[in-house]
Design an enzyme around this catalytic site. Structure first.
Site, PDB file in Angstrom:
ATOM      1  N   THR A   1       0.725  -1.863  -0.279  1.00  0.00           N
ATOM      2  CA  THR A   1       0.031   0.242   0.217  1.00  0.00           C
ATOM      3  C   THR A   1       0.930   1.536  -0.266  1.00  0.00           C
ATOM      4  O   THR A   1       0.627   2.045  -0.728  1.00  0.00           O
ATOM      5  CB  THR A   1      -0.581  -0.400   1.298  1.00  0.00           C
ATOM      6  OG1 THR A   1      -0.384  -0.377   2.449  1.00  0.00           O
ATOM      7  CG2 THR A   1      -1.813  -0.983   0.899  1.00  0.00           C
TER       8      THR A   1
ATOM      9  N   PHE B   1      -6.901   5.423   5.306  1.00  0.00           N
ATOM     10  CA  PHE B   1      -6.556   4.402   6.314  1.00  0.00           C
ATOM     11  C   PHE B   1      -7.731   3.921   6.767  1.00  0.00           C
ATOM     12  O   PHE B   1      -7.582   2.800   8.483  1.00  0.00           O
ATOM     13  CB  PHE B   1      -6.119   5.040   7.120  1.00  0.00           C
ATOM     14  CG  PHE B   1      -4.321   5.018   6.500  1.00  0.00           C
ATOM     15  CD1 PHE B   1      -3.872   4.602   6.326  1.00  0.00           C
ATOM     16  CD2 PHE B   1      -4.202   7.014   5.862  1.00  0.00           C
ATOM     17  CE1 PHE B   1      -2.303   4.772   5.474  1.00  0.00           C
ATOM     18  CE2 PHE B   1      -3.310   7.146   5.299  1.00  0.00           C
ATOM     19  CZ  PHE B   1      -2.101   6.437   5.165  1.00  0.00           C
TER      20      PHE B   1
ATOM     21  N   CYS C   1      -6.050   2.239  10.125  1.00  0.00           N
ATOM     22  CA  CYS C   1      -4.409   1.245  10.408  1.00  0.00           C
ATOM     23  C   CYS C   1      -3.544   1.687  11.185  1.00  0.00           C
ATOM     24  O   CYS C   1      -3.477   2.787  11.233  1.00  0.00           O
ATOM     25  CB  CYS C   1      -3.876   2.032   8.664  1.00  0.00           C
ATOM     26  SG  CYS C   1      -2.580   1.620   8.132  1.00  0.00           S
TER      27      CYS C   1
HETATM   28 MN1  MNH Z   1      -2.663  -0.062   6.885  1.00  0.00          MN
HETATM   29  C1  MNH Z   1      -5.330  -2.183   8.484  1.00  0.00           C
HETATM   30  C2  MNH Z   1      -5.160   1.225   4.647  1.00  0.00           C
HETATM   31  C3  MNH Z   1      -0.381   1.022   5.517  1.00  0.00           C
HETATM   32  C4  MNH Z   1      -0.469  -2.250   9.173  1.00  0.00           C
HETATM   33  N1  MNH Z   1      -4.163  -0.578   6.422  1.00  0.00           N
HETATM   34  C5  MNH Z   1      -5.205  -0.805   7.021  1.00  0.00           C
HETATM   35  C6  MNH Z   1      -7.020  -0.974   6.942  1.00  0.00           C
HETATM   36  C7  MNH Z   1      -6.399   0.343   5.629  1.00  0.00           C
HETATM   37  C8  MNH Z   1      -5.307  -0.132   4.956  1.00  0.00           C
HETATM   38  C9  MNH Z   1      -7.856   0.926   5.271  1.00  0.00           C
HETATM   39  C10 MNH Z   1      -8.514  -1.090   7.097  1.00  0.00           C
HETATM   40  C11 MNH Z   1      -8.919  -2.223   6.871  1.00  0.00           C
HETATM   41  C12 MNH Z   1     -10.222  -2.630   6.813  1.00  0.00           C
HETATM   42  O1  MNH Z   1     -10.887  -1.936   7.461  1.00  0.00           O
HETATM   43  O2  MNH Z   1     -10.191  -4.248   6.973  1.00  0.00           O
HETATM   44  N2  MNH Z   1      -2.837   1.289   5.587  1.00  0.00           N
HETATM   45  C13 MNH Z   1      -3.253   1.017   4.431  1.00  0.00           C
HETATM   46  C14 MNH Z   1      -2.437   2.957   3.591  1.00  0.00           C
HETATM   47  C15 MNH Z   1      -1.138   2.368   4.023  1.00  0.00           C
HETATM   48  C16 MNH Z   1      -0.747   0.909   5.346  1.00  0.00           C
HETATM   49  C17 MNH Z   1      -3.420   2.979   2.330  1.00  0.00           C
HETATM   50  C18 MNH Z   1       0.009   3.024   3.193  1.00  0.00           C
HETATM   51  C19 MNH Z   1      -0.059   4.784   2.461  1.00  0.00           C
HETATM   52  N3  MNH Z   1      -0.683  -0.458   7.245  1.00  0.00           N
HETATM   53  C20 MNH Z   1       0.334   0.381   6.129  1.00  0.00           C
HETATM   54  C21 MNH Z   1       2.163  -0.022   7.695  1.00  0.00           C
HETATM   55  C22 MNH Z   1       1.365  -1.375   7.794  1.00  0.00           C
HETATM   56  C23 MNH Z   1      -0.065  -1.285   8.225  1.00  0.00           C
HETATM   57  C24 MNH Z   1       3.116   0.551   6.975  1.00  0.00           C
HETATM   58  C25 MNH Z   1       2.579  -1.521   8.897  1.00  0.00           C
HETATM   59  C26 MNH Z   1       3.559  -1.061   9.379  1.00  0.00           C
HETATM   60  N4  MNH Z   1      -2.878  -1.432   8.520  1.00  0.00           N
HETATM   61  C27 MNH Z   1      -1.995  -2.319   9.103  1.00  0.00           C
HETATM   62  C28 MNH Z   1      -2.186  -3.211  10.018  1.00  0.00           C
HETATM   63  C29 MNH Z   1      -3.687  -3.086   9.679  1.00  0.00           C
HETATM   64  C30 MNH Z   1      -4.262  -2.218   9.183  1.00  0.00           C
HETATM   65  C31 MNH Z   1      -1.053  -4.100  11.152  1.00  0.00           C
HETATM   66  C32 MNH Z   1      -5.209  -3.577  10.836  1.00  0.00           C
HETATM   67  C33 MNH Z   1      -4.977  -2.820  12.077  1.00  0.00           C
HETATM   68  C34 MNH Z   1      -6.467  -3.704  13.118  1.00  0.00           C
HETATM   69  O3  MNH Z   1      -7.267  -4.171  12.486  1.00  0.00           O
HETATM   70  O4  MNH Z   1      -6.436  -3.714  14.196  1.00  0.00           O
END
Ligand code: MNH
Length: 508
Positions: A298, A426, A433
């Site tokens: 992402t 996010f 996120c």
């Molecule tokens: Mn990320 C959850 C988007 C970078 C770790 N992330 C989510 C969700 C979105 C999302 C949307 C919620 C999904 C859902 O509701 O089902 N994340 C992004 C985007 C980027 C991103 C657009 C970058 C740009 N994410 C990152 C990075 C990490 C990460 C970097 C780790 C270092 N994300 C996660 C984790 C979750 C999440 C872990 C789940 C959190 C939870 O449910 O507690």
């Protein structure tokens, strides 16, 4: 581990037939065929962009039929804001997310709300994303960025254009591997991707494919791929187990209580602040894989789209570059604080994530019997997919020029004048996120470094095409670079001197 049915959908998977008593009132595409559903004229390789096209025609709440199941999509600002109400709605582990259960199990991203490991891991890992922890990662992020600019300098010297999505993926993968687990995949030094990367991409591709094969054909089409997928997952598990074992041998896992220590140390050493409970070895494995997967594609896509738009809008690039020059001056290694001060660069990223939210949607389910704004009754358990590309382009929110790239939409005054919950790249609520600040810091830092060092020259023939592999990514994006007489590497020249191509390799 969650089993999947022969349709490729997770076992027990429910479509929208249940839970939406007045489903018939929700519009759907006009031509439907028995069994296959809304598949006429459907672009199976691009399900998100396909739904986006349909949604524009059908309105803020619509449905599609596929694999013999109904799916409800929501993109209207009013309805998306309503779905953000945590007293009536929660994350739904469905479709794209549930398909990752075989590899990520009850890791943070794929855990069901009721699974005890979600709250446990959330509480144990949240400090790993605190400001203090992020300051600790900053130096590692800089050193990975240094490998990227080293590689780009060599491409520039050889007169070759750079492969933007490919190189951004190497960068973000190395960053999360290094800051998370002290691991180095050597992505920039290898001719071919590390086998771990190949296995990870394989299993993500498989997860997406399971969403796009019509049910009756799945057993036939997916047997070979399923076997390969099982082998990929076994390889991922073995590699991660070895990594964890090596850390334990090192006497690692000590740094969990506040100060230093990467994510793995935290997972191994930190007890829950209240219950004293720890993550099990099986769960640590799931979390490591989760962070490697969730933490790089992402961010890589966000950087790639931002670079595309910067190359196409020299005026916007010039403004962002002037900000970098003025905030960073000649310092070879910008500090943590100096990244947060790049307000304009950050707006470029926000605007790229508005037009192309690289995680293009998330699912919400009713936790009580309720009614979705606009008058759609939902029973407890009913769920819908939020379609971000359309929410982010709704002319009623973003104006008649919603399709235009304009970072000024994220100036503080403009943000305040928009309703809440209209920009959600996010996600939302308790399950939003956890890596948001991490991703934004990494991406802002890297954009700053690249803007300061290079002028980006687009291929005039390139037309943006977007590939989908659960995440969105610009396809085939290549840029030519010109070296600025850069600041921060001892040259001290101020203005951009496009075309100068000095041979120094020392990077900022
Ligand atoms: Mn990320 C959850 C988007 C970078 C770790 N992330 C989510 C969700 C979105 C999302 C949307 C919620 C999904 C859902 O509701 O089902 N994340 C992004 C985007 C980027 C991103 C657009 C970058 C740009 N994410 C990152 C990075 C990490 C990460 C970097 C780790 C270092 N994300 C996660 C984790 C979750 C999440 C872990 C789940 C959190 C939870 O449910 O507690």
């Amino acid at each position: 581990m969650a089993k999947t049915t022969e349709t490729g959908l997770p076992k027990g998977f429910r479509g929208a037939e249940q839970g939406w008593p007045e489903l018939r009132r929700i519009p759907h595409p006009p031509r439907r065929v028995p069994l296959l559903g809304d598949v006429l004229g459907v672009d199976r390789r691009h399900p998100v962009q396909d739904s986006t096209r349909m949604g524009r025609e059908l309105g803020p709440v619509f449905r599609r039929r596929a694999f013999g199941k109904e799916f409800v999509f929501v993109w209207g600002a009013r309805q998306v804001a309503d779905l953000a109400d945590e007293s009536r709605f929660a994350k739904h582990v469905g479709l794209g997310v549930a398909n990752l259960r075989p590899v990520a199990g009850d890791g943070l991203f794929t855990a069901y709300n009721h699974e005890p490991n979600w709250q446990l891991a959330h509480d144990v890992l949240a400090p790993g994303f605190s400001r203090e922890a992020m300051e600790g990662y900053h130096g590692m992020m800089l050193s990975v960025a240094d490998r990227l600019t080293g590689h780009w300098d060599r491409e520039l010297a050889a007169g070759r254009p750079v492969d933007v999505p490919g190189d951004m993926t190497k960068l973000t993968l190395e960053t999360i591997a290094r800051t998370g687990f002290g691991h180095d995949f050597g992505s920039f030094e290898r001719e071919r991707p590390h086998p771990f990367v190949t296995a990870m991409v394989g299993t993500l591709t498989h997860a997406q494919r399971r969403n796009s094969v019509p049910a009756p054909l799945a057993p036939l089409l997916l047997r070979g791929p399923s076997r390969r997928d099982a082998a990929d997952i076994a390889y991922l598990n073995r590699t991660v187990d070895a990594l964890v074992a090596a850390r334990l041998d090192d006497g690692g896992g000590r740094g969990g209580d506040g100060g230093g220590g990467d994510l793995l140390d935290r997972m191994l050493a930190t007890a829950h602040p209240v219950t004293g409970e720890r993550l099990s070895p099986e769960n640590v494995r799931k979390q490591v894989i989760t962070f490697l997967v969730a933490g790089h594609e992402t961010t890589s896509g966000a950087l790639s789209f931002a670079l595309h738009y910067l190359s196409r809008h020299p005026d916007i690039a010039a403004r962002a570059r002037a900000e970098v020059d003025s905030v960073w001056g000649d310092t070879p290694e910008p500090g943590y604080e100096q990244v947060a001060r790049l307000r304009h660069v950050r707006r470029v990223l926000d605007e790229a994530l508005r037009l192309w939210p690289t995680a293009p949607g998330y699912a919400r389910e009713a936790v009580v019997d309720t009614e979705l704004a606009g008058g759609h009754p939902m029973r407890r358990g009913a769920w819908a997919l939020v379609l971000l590309p359309l929410l982010h382009r709704d002319p009623e929110v973003w104006g008649p020029d919603a399709e235009r790239f304009d970072p000024d939409r994220f100036e503080p005054g403009a943000v305040r004048s928009r309703p809440a919950h209209t920009f959600k790249p996010f996600g939302t609520g308790a399950r939003a996120c956890i890596g948001r600040q991490f991703a934004l810091h990494e991406a802002t830092l890297v954009l700053g470094l690249l803007l300061r060092r290079y002028d980006l020259v687009p291929d005039p023939a390139y037309r943006l095409r977007v590939t989908e592999r659960l995440t969105l990514m610009p396809e085939g994006l290549r840029l030519r670079l010109e070296r600025r007489t850069a600041r921060g590497d001892g040259v001290g020249g101020a203005g951009p001197t496009a075309g100068s191509c000095d041979s120094r390799t020392r990077s900022v």
